[in-house]
Design a protein around this motif. Structure first.
Motif, PDB file in Angstrom:
ATOM      1  N   ILE B  10       0.850  -1.191   0.000  1.00 47.05           N
ATOM      2  CA  ILE B  10       0.000   0.000   0.000  1.00 47.05           C
ATOM      3  C   ILE B  10       0.883   1.237   0.000  1.00 47.05           C
ATOM      4  CG2 ILE B  10      -1.936  -1.094   1.191  1.00 47.05           C
ATOM      5  CD1 ILE B  10      -0.922   0.520   3.726  1.00 47.05           C
ATOM      6  N   TYR B  71      -5.194  -1.499   4.535  1.00 50.88           N
ATOM      7  CA  TYR B  71      -5.468  -1.303   3.105  1.00 50.88           C
ATOM      8  C   TYR B  71      -6.401  -0.123   2.875  1.00 50.88           C
ATOM      9  CZ  TYR B  71      -9.909  -3.815   3.738  1.00 50.88           C
ATOM     10  OH  TYR B  71     -11.154  -4.198   4.151  1.00 50.88           O
ATOM     11  N   ARG B  74      -4.798   3.184   1.767  1.00 52.96           N
ATOM     12  CA  ARG B  74      -4.230   3.347   0.418  1.00 52.96           C
ATOM     13  C   ARG B  74      -4.647   4.682  -0.180  1.00 52.96           C
ATOM     14  NH1 ARG B  74      -6.267  -1.814  -2.729  1.00 52.96           N
ATOM     15  NH2 ARG B  74      -8.054  -1.160  -1.501  1.00 52.96           N
TER      16      ARG B  74
END
Lengths: 732, 158
Positions: B10, B71, B74
């Protein structure tokens, strides 16, 4: 002076144990007992896990005694044959991956044949549940003054009451944790979150069968303690060391919140029964008090908690006839341990709630009743300690009532309560005291030592084992040392508590650090002057020049001044009869709480709080105020919202989602005022203050609730659920 | 989370710099910051979004990083306590807003958010805005006075 390490904390640079990244470190975890009491039949390791990747430790790996070194040595480091409470440590695992270590814990089953457990300290244990002595009494203590029965028989009024308080979890924001490794010289090193490095050292040498040279304990910055990091860190330190020794690699054990709340100590639950005799004029003639504490599964610190509890049980009042019987009882729960106040908050809650009940029964106001009975100079406490310090204790109370606008508020509340649909307001207060330093001969037994070193460049280094855990110890020590030496604070450094470098100046507990150890710093600087042949009043440049000159002419890197605790001559205590000077001095206080109760929800809000106290000398206004405000808010939590729920001996709400502590929005500003009457044996005249503020809030708040509603609450926490039941009983 | 499941990379803007890290799909942003990226200023207090010790700003809004899967960071802008300057916290030092320091980084991060959004105070009290950051030491007066003082400084300088 601003907090020494303040910027490091505000900017996230302070490195706590979980922040220390150690090369090649394994994660240590603990497999715990699933039941409250029983015999271990088998320990099953899941065949689905490759155990060759793990380091596994059980009681057979302990090279010394399988005992946590404390008052009694009844608590094992790791359970061998039996378990005494849920979440007791049985097996230790270490693995390079934290996730795998967690998985490992889930893959070990401790099979226990259950035995009958003792789960309610208020009920006499039947024989099958007795595990200590004849009746599970871990400790019994008593205080006797005058003739209570005769005084009760002739009293104009006798008023009885029973008061109860629940367990309280510390909720220091930093969970407990330790790192251990074996250094190149073979020394077992433990670094972590703790209040008392030498307690940890004693536990290590005892369990590892090593001497003090073979073990080294270093404090890491500590994110809150409140007593919760007084004794339990010894257990974790032994666990981390055992894993590190077996692994021959560094091992870090850091509890998560759920494990910390479930398995570490808490404030002792209590039941206190009062029978009080009063004469026609409202003077106390007899106080008959029974104190029962839930000690939990092992002795740990319960005898000393009970001791402080009974000594504070009769309060700051003059009464010629006092009988206090105290008992700490074993149950199969986590051992209850040190928590700010150490037994005194429980007994002072009962007493100060009861004082209002008595006043009402005899037709007096709470303030009139206390005005008559508060100790005057020349009168004595329950242990016969004559108070003669010149503090105007009635004046402390009057100042608290004045600041809170007590009289005016009572009038305003009467009209408010008569007209409002669903809100009721009330005001109440508590007058109390807290003995500073160890009880009785405790400081004599400790024989604390302090070093102050003059370095070759003229810098002064203060070496003590006392820990900074948020209360501001290092900032206060810096000020005390700099002012005693007459130098700028930039010329003084405070050594990190490290048992290979600092002497044993005693534990960081009992509101003793500033008062007792601060005084030892002053004395060690006097000794430093003597060592180098400086004048007894040498200060500033004269002192630092003399240090440099001495080091230079002796070819030395440092010269050490030393001090050791000396008992003030007037402090005389008889441990056998529990009479005499229980404490060198007391801090005195009156706290006033104003509450608003919502009859729709039975929610109690504290809408104003005044804390007035006489604490000797204020060493640092910001830090002292912070101690009081923080202690009061912890007390508000204990009084109104913090409730440990138990299921088969295990804490069921071991998470911050449903163990509720106050937020900023739950509390009002805490208005603090200090009165000063310097104490000759405290550093710069200071008395201890750390614990005082937890004693007053609960009784003040419940007295205010009693004032607001037509109920007499006798138990805390007074959650909305409990208040609803109480109100329903009162009004059916 | 399951061992051996594929790691993912990421990227995010962290304290003004583009960084990337390999993370386990279920990894908490708190752990990525502390262990993968070495920013230990963000603390774990409760691990369940109650105490606020792990507060960071995500696109300018405070979040509990123990509840954010990495995540989700990101392409986002993340600010931690390490992005705060000494001059920003001076009023908090003077008021006694920190004692043990374990909750403090979260408080400082939330205070930064309040400073940038004075309009929040039109609809909320400061005590309400700070109620997501639990402190066990100060009793909150030092915190509230310190944050108020930072707002006054901003008000005067603007």
């Amino acid at each position: 002076m601003k907090r020494l390490e303040g910027n490091a904390k505000l900017l996230g640079r302070e490195q706590y144990v979980d922040d220390l990244q150690v090369e090649g470190c394994l994660w240590g975890m603990t497999v715990r007992s699933p039941v409250a009491r029983g015999r271990i039949k088998e320990i099953r390791f899941s065949p689905e896990i490759d155990w060759s990747e793990f380091v596994i430790v059980d009681h057979r790996d302990i090279p010394g005694a399988n005992e946590v070194f404390l008052i009694e040595k009844d608590q094992p480091v790791l359970c061998a044959g039996e378990v005494r409470h849920v979440h007791e440590a049985v097996v230790l695992l270490a693995h390079p991956s934290r996730e795998m270590a967690r998985k490992g814990v889930r893959g070990v089953e401790v099979v226990v044949e259950e035995l009958p457990a003792a789960l309610d300290f208020r009920v006499e244990a039947e024989p099958a549940r007795v595990q200590w002595g004849e009746d599970n009494s871990l400790s019994r203590l008593s205080i006797n003054k005058g003739d209570v029965e005769a005084a009760l028989a002739s009293a104009a009024h006798v008023v009885e009451g029973v008061y109860e308080s629940g367990a309280q979890e510390h909720v220091y924001l930093e969970n407990q944790g330790m790192i251990s490794w074996v250094d190149d010289d073979g020394v077992v090193v433990v670094q972590g979150s703790m209040q008392c490095p030498y307690y940890v050292l004693n536990a290590l040498t005892h369990a590892l069968g090593r001497d003090e040279a073979g073990c080294r304990v270093v404090q890491a910055p500590t994110g809150g303690g409140f007593g919760g990091k007084e004794d339990y860190p010894s257990n974790i330190a032994c666990h981390a060391a055992l894993l590190a020794m077996k692994a021959q690699k560094p091992v870090k054990i850091v509890y998560d919140r759920g494990e910390d709340m479930a398995s570490t100590t808490k404030r002792h639950p209590s039941r206190v029964r009062h029978r009080t005799g009063v004469d026609e004029s409202g003077r106390l003639v007899a106080q008959d008090i029974e104190v029962t504490l839930d000690g939990g599964a092992y002795v740990t610190l319960s005898p000393v908690v009970l001791s402080r509890g009974i000594i504070h049980a009769a309060g700051p009042y003059s009464c010629d006839n006092v009988r206090i019987n105290g008992r700490a009882v074993l149950t199969n729960s986590v051992p209850y341990g040190a928590f700010r106040g150490f037994g005194a908050p429980q007994t002072l809650f009962a007493l100060e709630r009861h004082m209002d009940v008595v006043a009402k029964r005899i037709g007096m106001t709470p303030e009139e009743f206390r005005r008559i009975n508060l100790i005057r100079d020349g009168q004595s406490t329950s242990t016969g300690q004559v108070i003669d310090d010149g503090t105007d204790r009635v004046g402390v109370m009057e100042r608290g009532l004045e600041l809170a606008a007590y009289e005016r508020k009572r009038e305003e509340h009467a009209s408010f309560n008569a007209t409002h649909d669903y809100l009721r307001r009330g005001i109440g207060f508590a007058s109390f005291y807290h003995g500073a330093g160890f009880t009785g001969a405790g400081e004599v037994y400790l024989a604390s030592k302090c070093h102050v070193a003059g370095l070759a460049d003229g810098t002064i280094e203060v070496l003590t084992a006392n820990t900074e855990m948020g209360q501001g110890a290092t900032t206060v020590f810096l000020k005390i040392a700099a002012e005693a030496a007459g130098v700028d604070v930039s010329q003084v450094v405070i050594a990190t508590p490290d048992t290979h470098r600092v002497p044993n100046s005693g534990p960081t507990v009992a509101s003793r650090t500033s008062m007792v150890v601060g005084k030892l710093i002053e004395k060690a600087i006097d000794d430093l002057r003597a060592q180098i042949g400086a004048a007894a009043d040498a200060k500033g440049a004269a002192l630092t020049d003399a240090i440099r000159a001495w080091c230079s002419s002796n070819g030395a890197e440092r010269v050490v001044g030393r001090s050791e605790y000396e008992k003030p001559p007037e402090v005389v205590w008889d441990e056998k009869t529990y009479t005499g000077h229980a404490y060198g001095t007391f801090a005195w206080a009156t706290y006033v709480a104003e509450v608003e109760v919502d009859l729709r929800t039975d929610d109690v809000r504290v809408i104003d709080f005044v804390a007035v106290q006489e604490i000797g000398k204020v060493l640092n206004e910001t830090l002292a105020r912070g101690q009081i405000q923080g202690g009061v808010v912890q007390g508000i939590g204990w009084a109104l919202m913090e409730e440990c729920k138990w299921r088969d001996g295990a804490m069921a709400n071991n998470q911050m989602t449903n163990y509720i502590i106050p937020t900023a929005d739950d509390v009002c500003p805490i208005r603090v005022e200090f009165m000063e009457n310097p104490y000759a044996h405290g550093a710069q005249g200071a008395k201890g203050i750390g614990e005082l503020p937890i004693d007053g809030p609960a009784p003040a708040i419940l007295n205010a609730v009693a004032d607001a509603l037509d109920v007499e609450p006798t138990a805390i926490p007074l959650t909305p659920e409990h208040l609803m039941e109480l109100a329903r009983e009162a009004h059916v | 989370m399951s061992e051996g499941a594929g790691m993912m990379q990421i990227s995010m803007t962290l304290n003004g710099k583009e960084v990337s890290a390999d993370v386990d799909p279920g990894e908490r942003l708190l752990d990525t910051l502390r262990y993968a990226l070495g920013l230990t200023g963000t603390k774990e207090g409760c691990g369940e979004g109650e105490c606020g010790a792990c507060s960071v700003l995500m696109d300018g809004v405070p979040v509990n990083s123990c509840l954010v899967p990495s995540y989700q960071a990101r392409g986002r802008v993340i600010e931690t306590v390490e992005h705060v300057q000494e001059s920003d916290v001076e009023p908090l030092l003077s008021s006694g807003a920190t004692q043990c320091g374990a909750c403090t980084p979260g408080i400082v991060v939330t205070a930064q958010w309040v400073r940038r959004h004075p309009e929040l105070l039109e609809t909320h009290t400061l005590r309400e805005l700070m109620a997501g950051n639990l402190c066990r030491c100060t009793g909150y007066d030092g915190v509230i006075e310190g944050v108020e003082a930072t707002l006054t400084v901003d008000g005067q300088s603007s």
